[in-house]
Design an enzyme around this catalytic site. Structure first.
Site, short mmCIF file in Angstrom:
data_model
loop_
_atom_site.label_atom_id
_atom_site.label_comp_id
_atom_site.label_asym_id
_atom_site.label_seq_id
_atom_site.Cartn_x
_atom_site.Cartn_y
_atom_site.Cartn_z
N SER A 36 0.83 -1.19 0.00
CA SER A 36 0.00 0.00 0.00
C SER A 36 0.88 1.26 0.00
CB SER A 36 -0.95 -0.03 1.20
OG SER A 36 -1.94 0.96 1.09
N ASP A 70 -9.56 -3.60 -6.14
CA ASP A 70 -8.74 -2.65 -5.37
C ASP A 70 -8.73 -1.32 -6.10
OD1 ASP A 70 -6.86 -1.32 -3.85
OD2 ASP A 70 -5.18 -2.61 -4.42
N HIS A 100 -7.78 -4.85 -1.50
CA HIS A 100 -6.76 -4.09 -0.79
C HIS A 100 -6.77 -4.45 0.70
CE1 HIS A 100 -3.95 -0.64 -1.00
NE2 HIS A 100 -4.21 -0.57 0.30
#
Length: 403
Positions: free
Chosen positions: A189, A343, A373
């Protein structure tokens, strides 16, 4: 006694209801995602914590981010018999080192792990299970970086901490049984943002070994276009909703949330930058198979110079590494990129993959067709874990072992 207990229960339930009122976005759980019912439950809990955090801040009890951090620390795993685990400091930055106990015939691969959390809510403890899994399964030495967090330590402190620990690790690798020529920078991320930015910063360093590879796990890599196909398709898919991603990014940069509407519309991007970056950040660069779930070309709202000035930090390469110049990109190390179908930042990874390949950088790509995600964070939590996360992490381990 019973009356007081009843009042407490009612107060608690009221607080829970109010918290969910504050954080009640309508989640879309696609049927194609891994274990949709479990994902909805996790999403509900996360929303509840964000809502409670907002209430606590309004009541003056504590800042929202502090409550969220506490919740996300996670449950510490049992003592591991296969790893030596030490808390140290690299260049005055807290790190945790995970070393396999089994003797090795030679020096091992080293993995510098830069955790996610949009610079505000991640921690070494939060990523304890992820780092243990990588060290144990790949027989590598993992160093998890506990870089300082915003808002106490404003952006770009996080980048400088990660860069400092990378330099220290590269210079002292053999002290930890690591081959300095086989150090991998890895992050998920916003940790993927930091990974890309650190690798780009190391390109010009002639006094250090070059990173052997970079691993970016569903990375956030640009803040120019929040209307790419994946943002349109997955804007309401947990665990990272489109609006929440932009809001957390603004908070990370210490910007007012009133800027969010204009940024979502693209009003912060001047015409000259659109022309300069258009060849790299174009929906045309997204393969057609990723548009089949729906995509409509977005026409940005009129440009606002005031908004651009206020959001200028979002264009820095430490926050926006997708748009580094070709002269830098072509010198980057071999890469592994993980993307997830469900995502919002899926297309950031796809676009960076193309940029690297266009510049001759080898890329190993793993696409989790039923992934979302944040799926890696829950790895090694037993029944709470998602199979898609374990499969994806297995591909990461195989990549590390193959170097």
């Amino acid at each position: 006694m019973e009356f007081a207990l009843g009042i407490c229960i009612i107060a608690f339930l009221s607080l829970v209801a109010l918290a969910f009122y504050y954080e009640h976005p309508k989640a879309e759980i696609p049927q194609g995602v891994d274990q949709p019912i479990k994902l909805y439950i996790v999403h509900y809990i996360v929303n509840l914590v964000f809502g409670l955090g907002r209430i606590f801040e309004k009541l003056g009890i504590c800042k929202e981010v502090y409550l969220i951090r506490t919740f996300l620390y996670g449950i510490p795993p049992w003592k591991n018999t296969k790893l030596f685990i030490k808390d140290l400091e690299f260049a005055n930055v807290s790190v945790r080192v995970y070393q396999p106990k089994m003797p090795s015939a030679g020096l091992r691969t080293g993995v510098l792990y830069l955790h996610g959390g949009i610079g505000q809510i991640g921690s070494i403890r939060m990523y304890e299970r992820v780092c243990r899994f990588i060290a144990r399964e790949s027989d590598s030495v993992v160093v998890c970086v506990g870089y300082r967090l915003a808002p106490e330590h404003p952006y770009p402190t996080q980048f400088w901490d990660c860069l400092a620990t990378a330099r220290h690790f590269m210079m002292t690798a053999e002290d930890y049984g690591v081959d300095s020529a086989r150090i991998i920078i890895c992050g998920d991320s916003s940790g993927g943002t930091l990974t890309a930015a650190v690798c780009q910063a190391l390109v010009s360093r002639t006094d250090l070994p070059k990173p052997r590879a970079q691993i970016m796990l569903y990375p956030f890599l640009q803040a120019l276009d929040f209307n790419l196909p994946s943002y349109q398709q997955n804007g309401s898919v947990p665990l990272l909703l489109r609006n929440r991603a932009v809001a957390l990014g603004l908070q990370y940069l210490n910007k007012d949330l009133s800027l969010m509407k204009g940024i979502l519309e693209g009003s912060h991007v001047p015409k000259d930058l659109k022309l300069k970056f258009g060849k790299w950040l174009s929906p045309d660069n997204i393969p057609v198979e990723f548009k089949t779930r729906g995509y409509k070309l977005h026409v940005p709202s009129s440009y606002s110079e005031e908004l651009h000035t206020m959001a200028k930090q979002a264009f820095e390469m430490t926050f926006f590494p997708l748009l580094a110049e070709d002269a830098i990109v072509c010198q980057l190390p071999e890469a592994f990129i993980l993307t997830c179908e469900y995502d919002v930042v899926r297309d950031d990874g796809l676009l960076y993959k193309k940029r690297l390949e266009d510049n001759g950088v080898p890329v190993t790509w793993y696409h989790a067709e039923n992934g979302f995600h944040g799926m890696l964070f829950l790895i090694d939590y037993g029944v709470v874990s998602f199979p898609c996360g374990k499969r994806a992490m297995g591909s990461v381990v195989n990549f590390i072992k193959g170097l």
